[in-house]
Design a protein around this motif. Structure first.
Motif, PDB file in Angstrom:
ATOM      1  N   GLN A 146     -43.519 -15.868  -4.234  1.00 17.23           N
ATOM      2  CA  GLN A 146     -44.159 -15.108  -3.163  1.00 17.23           C
ATOM      3  C   GLN A 146     -43.310 -15.123  -1.903  1.00 17.23           C
ATOM      4  OE1 GLN A 146     -48.092 -16.796  -2.660  1.00 17.23           O
ATOM      5  NE2 GLN A 146     -48.924 -15.639  -4.383  1.00 17.23           N
ATOM      6  N   ALA A 147     -42.173 -15.795  -1.960  1.00 17.82           N
ATOM      7  CA  ALA A 147     -41.307 -15.914  -0.792  1.00 17.82           C
ATOM      8  C   ALA A 147     -40.593 -14.599  -0.497  1.00 17.82           C
ATOM      9  CB  ALA A 147     -40.281 -17.020  -1.018  1.00 17.82           C
ATOM     10  N   TYR A 148     -40.264 -14.411   0.764  1.00 16.64           N
ATOM     11  CA  TYR A 148     -39.534 -13.225   1.204  1.00 16.64           C
ATOM     12  C   TYR A 148     -38.153 -13.656   1.693  1.00 16.64           C
ATOM     13  CZ  TYR A 148     -43.609 -10.279   0.683  1.00 16.64           C
ATOM     14  OH  TYR A 148     -44.647  -9.558   0.141  1.00 16.64           O
ATOM     15  N   VAL A 149     -37.125 -13.157   0.992  1.00 14.96           N
ATOM     16  CA  VAL A 149     -35.738 -13.527   1.241  1.00 14.96           C
ATOM     17  C   VAL A 149     -35.077 -12.424   2.065  1.00 14.96           C
ATOM     18  CG1 VAL A 149     -33.527 -14.099   0.142  1.00 14.96           C
ATOM     19  CG2 VAL A 149     -35.693 -14.739  -0.962  1.00 14.96           C
ATOM     20  N   PRO A 150     -34.268 -12.768   3.053  1.00 15.62           N
ATOM     21  CA  PRO A 150     -33.630 -11.723   3.867  1.00 15.62           C
ATOM     22  C   PRO A 150     -32.645 -10.884   3.063  1.00 15.62           C
ATOM     23  CG  PRO A 150     -32.735 -13.876   4.407  1.00 15.62           C
ATOM     24  CD  PRO A 150     -33.905 -14.122   3.517  1.00 15.62           C
ATOM     25  N   LYS A 151     -32.539  -9.631   3.470  1.00 12.56           N
ATOM     26  CA  LYS A 151     -31.563  -8.700   2.900  1.00 12.56           C
ATOM     27  C   LYS A 151     -30.876  -8.020   4.078  1.00 12.56           C
ATOM     28  CE  LYS A 151     -31.096  -4.621  -0.047  1.00 12.56           C
ATOM     29  NZ  LYS A 151     -31.716  -3.836  -1.136  1.00 12.56           N
ATOM     30  N   LEU A 152     -29.586  -8.332   4.267  1.00  8.02           N
ATOM     31  CA  LEU A 152     -28.863  -7.775   5.395  1.00  8.02           C
ATOM     32  C   LEU A 152     -27.455  -7.414   4.921  1.00  8.02           C
ATOM     33  CD1 LEU A 152     -28.819  -9.298   9.001  1.00  8.02           C
ATOM     34  CD2 LEU A 152     -27.419  -7.422   8.177  1.00  8.02           C
ATOM     35  N   ASN A 153     -27.220  -6.138   4.708  1.00  7.73           N
ATOM     36  CA  ASN A 153     -25.933  -5.649   4.227  1.00  7.73           C
ATOM     37  C   ASN A 153     -25.306  -4.755   5.294  1.00  7.73           C
ATOM     38  OD1 ASN A 153     -26.851  -6.878   1.875  1.00  7.73           O
ATOM     39  ND2 ASN A 153     -27.551  -4.951   0.971  1.00  7.73           N
ATOM     40  N   PHE A 173     -22.543  -8.424   2.040  1.00  5.89           N
ATOM     41  CA  PHE A 173     -23.934  -8.669   1.675  1.00  5.89           C
ATOM     42  C   PHE A 173     -24.372 -10.068   2.113  1.00  5.89           C
ATOM     43  CE2 PHE A 173     -22.092  -5.629  -1.159  1.00  5.89           C
ATOM     44  CZ  PHE A 173     -23.077  -4.691  -1.387  1.00  5.89           C
ATOM     45  N   PHE A 174     -25.523 -10.134   2.760  1.00  5.79           N
ATOM     46  CA  PHE A 174     -26.137 -11.413   3.116  1.00  5.79           C
ATOM     47  C   PHE A 174     -27.535 -11.452   2.521  1.00  5.79           C
ATOM     48  CE2 PHE A 174     -28.930 -14.130   5.513  1.00  5.79           C
ATOM     49  CZ  PHE A 174     -28.157 -15.248   5.815  1.00  5.79           C
ATOM     50  N   GLY A 175     -27.853 -12.550   1.835  1.00  5.28           N
ATOM     51  CA  GLY A 175     -29.222 -12.710   1.346  1.00  5.28           C
ATOM     52  C   GLY A 175     -29.402 -12.332  -0.103  1.00  5.28           C
ATOM     53  N   VAL A 176     -30.409 -11.547  -0.378  1.00  4.03           N
ATOM     54  CA  VAL A 176     -30.854 -11.329  -1.748  1.00  4.03           C
ATOM     55  C   VAL A 176     -29.805 -10.652  -2.621  1.00  4.03           C
ATOM     56  CG1 VAL A 176     -31.935  -9.072  -1.301  1.00  4.03           C
ATOM     57  CG2 VAL A 176     -32.849 -10.559  -3.120  1.00  4.03           C
ATOM     58  N   ASP A 177     -28.932  -9.848  -2.064  1.00  4.51           N
ATOM     59  CA  ASP A 177     -27.917  -9.149  -2.856  1.00  4.51           C
ATOM     60  C   ASP A 177     -26.619  -9.935  -2.994  1.00  4.51           C
ATOM     61  OD1 ASP A 177     -29.592  -6.965  -3.230  1.00  4.51           O
ATOM     62  OD2 ASP A 177     -28.878  -5.937  -1.433  1.00  4.51           O
TER      63      ASP A 177
END
Length: 236
Positions: A146-153, A173-177
């Motif tokens: 249920q966690a929300y991971v940052p996505k910052l590309n 890419f930073f975070g989920v990708d």
């Protein structure tokens, strides 16, 4: 087989996202074009049910759209200025390395596409231009959590004065990708995630801090890669 195809597709995409292999272009002065502030902060939600049931997938899509609207409204209300902050961090690192840097803070931008800048007709005196842009910014909640991971590309490319080619062009890419130990990626630390969307949406200052820490790390990566493609030339 489906997993293998997905893995191969991502590998090809990731390889194409690395800094372009071109002849180094020595430079001393840099015109830095900041990224425009994001038009949207996106939220995506993936669960096991979305992989199995079409209706669940539609529901997750609708849920993600509403959460994206909520997060976008929250961030716009706090006017974080992430585009200029990113540029300032890149400029700071390049100046520390010996470059002369001018940040172009005033430039015509389209409200719906702020990073679509007419660089081909941009007149400047610096040796090279460096444009920053946001490819994606938001959060992602994946299967089994249920966690929300940052996505910052972020998109980055340089362009020499009077020319229309790009010595350095990449997406970072930073975070989920991101994948570990790749020059195009930075894996987010566990503390950058939020345990639920309620926790995410109720803490704009904490969200802003996550993005600023991410942009600071991305700025360091940009500076290192830029110097490899445009090494500092001797002063005249």
């Amino acid at each position: 087989m489906h997993r293998i195809v997905l893995a191969l597709t991502f590998l090809l995409f990731a390889a194409g996202a690395r800094a372009a292999d071109g002849d180094p272009l020595p430079a001393r002065s840099v015109l830095l074009i900041p990224a425009g502030d994001p038009v949207e902060y996106t939220v995506t939600v993936r669960t096991a049910a979305t992989m199995l049931f079409p209706l669940a997938s539609l529901g997750a899509l609708s849920d993600g759209r509403q959460k994206s609207k909520d997060l976008t409204a929250l961030m716009r209300a706090h006017a974080p200025g992430h585009g200029l902050f990113f540029a300032e961090r890149v400029a700071h690192r390049l100046r520390a390395a010996g470059y002369e840097v001018r940040v172009l803070e005033s430039i015509a931008r389209r409200p719906d596409d702020p990073d679509n800048v007419d660089i081909e007709n941009l007149a400047f005196d610096e040796d090279i231009g460096l444009q920053l842009g946001f490819d994606a910014i938001g959060f992602h909640s994946g299967m089994g959590t249920q966690a929300y991971v940052p996505k910052l590309n972020v998109d980055v490319h340089s362009f020499p004065r009077g020319a229309q080619w790009y010595p350095y062009s990449t997406t970072l890419f930073f975070g989920v990708d991101a994948w570990p130990n790749e020059d195009w990626a930075i894996v987010a630390p566990a503390e950058a995630s939020f345990p639920s969307f309620d926790a995410l949406i109720s803490g704009p200052a904490a969200v802003d801090a996550v993005y600023r820490q991410a942009l600071d790390q991305l700025a360091e990566r940009v500076a290192v890669q830029f110097q490899a493609q445009s090494p500092l030339k001797a002063a005249p």
